[in-house]
Motif scaffolding. Sequence first.
Motif, PDB file in Angstrom:
ATOM      1  N   ALA A 151      -6.027  -2.162  -7.900  1.00 55.38           N
ATOM      2  CA  ALA A 151      -4.813  -2.774  -8.453  1.00 55.38           C
ATOM      3  C   ALA A 151      -4.408  -4.015  -7.671  1.00 55.38           C
ATOM      4  N   ALA A 152      -4.443  -3.942  -6.354  1.00 55.83           N
ATOM      5  CA  ALA A 152      -4.054  -5.095  -5.538  1.00 55.83           C
ATOM      6  C   ALA A 152      -5.031  -6.249  -5.731  1.00 55.83           C
TER       7      ALA A 152
ATOM      8  N   TRP B 284       0.834  -1.205   0.000  1.00 57.95           N
ATOM      9  CA  TRP B 284       0.000   0.000   0.000  1.00 57.95           C
ATOM     10  C   TRP B 284       0.871   1.257   0.000  1.00 57.95           C
ATOM     11  N   VAL B 285       1.892   1.291   0.862  1.00 62.23           N
ATOM     12  CA  VAL B 285       2.764   2.460   0.951  1.00 62.23           C
ATOM     13  C   VAL B 285       3.502   2.687  -0.368  1.00 62.23           C
ATOM     14  N   THR B 286       3.989   1.629  -0.978  1.00 61.39           N
ATOM     15  CA  THR B 286       4.706   1.759  -2.251  1.00 61.39           C
ATOM     16  C   THR B 286       3.795   2.338  -3.327  1.00 61.39           C
ATOM     17  N   MET B 287       2.594   1.820  -3.427  1.00 60.84           N
ATOM     18  CA  MET B 287       1.668   2.329  -4.442  1.00 60.84           C
ATOM     19  C   MET B 287       1.286   3.780  -4.157  1.00 60.84           C
ATOM     20  N   ARG B 288       1.139   4.123  -2.894  1.00 56.77           N
ATOM     21  CA  ARG B 288       0.761   5.484  -2.511  1.00 56.77           C
ATOM     22  C   ARG B 288       1.917   6.453  -2.752  1.00 56.77           C
ATOM     23  N   ARG B 289       3.080   6.146  -2.178  1.00 57.80           N
ATOM     24  CA  ARG B 289       4.217   7.072  -2.243  1.00 57.80           C
ATOM     25  C   ARG B 289       4.924   7.073  -3.586  1.00 57.80           C
TER      26      ARG B 289
END
Length: 192
Positions: free
Chosen positions: A173-174, A156-161
């Motif tokens: 996406a997930a 989640w953090v990777t996709m957000r940031r």
Amino acid sequence: MFAAAPAPEVSATQAAILTAYAELIEEVGTDDVSFRLIALRAGVGERTVFRYYPTRTELLLATAAWIDRTIFTRAESESIFDVPIAIREAMEAYDRRPELAYVVAEAELRGVNGSDPAPHREEFDGMLRREVPSLGDEERRGVVAALCHLDSSATWVTMRRELGMSGRDIADAATWAAEAILDPIRGVVGGA
């Protein structure tokens, strides 16, 4: 969805400290929270906080593990093919409490918070063995690893940031990725 890993036993005092710190993280972030402020919020003395968590790092890692087990909990899935729904719900939960998701992801990425980096690995593996017994060991390990990777606050953090995606796009996406991983084995359910 999955049951939370059994939480290590924490005293009422520890729970008050961890709860206070989690609340303060959401209010002001991790950098601006002193042990004194945590103690005041928890209703304990500052020395008590230090007795349980002598360093800021120990407190942060304990709080991350506690958040993951108490705030981002999940019920058990009945089927491996329900996992995409569980992953969607996890991504939506992280999006509702982003500051806490960042803390859990940071601790996961450090690999030192005392929690399992892939807490649902055994459940995924067990469901695959039951539902798709003809799946080879290597393919099963690949499916489990891919689902475990998707099923994390770090994703989640990777996709957000890194990708600047919205919460809804992350959940979509997930979920899509988990479905794509499972689609090739749908036809061999229970097969030999």
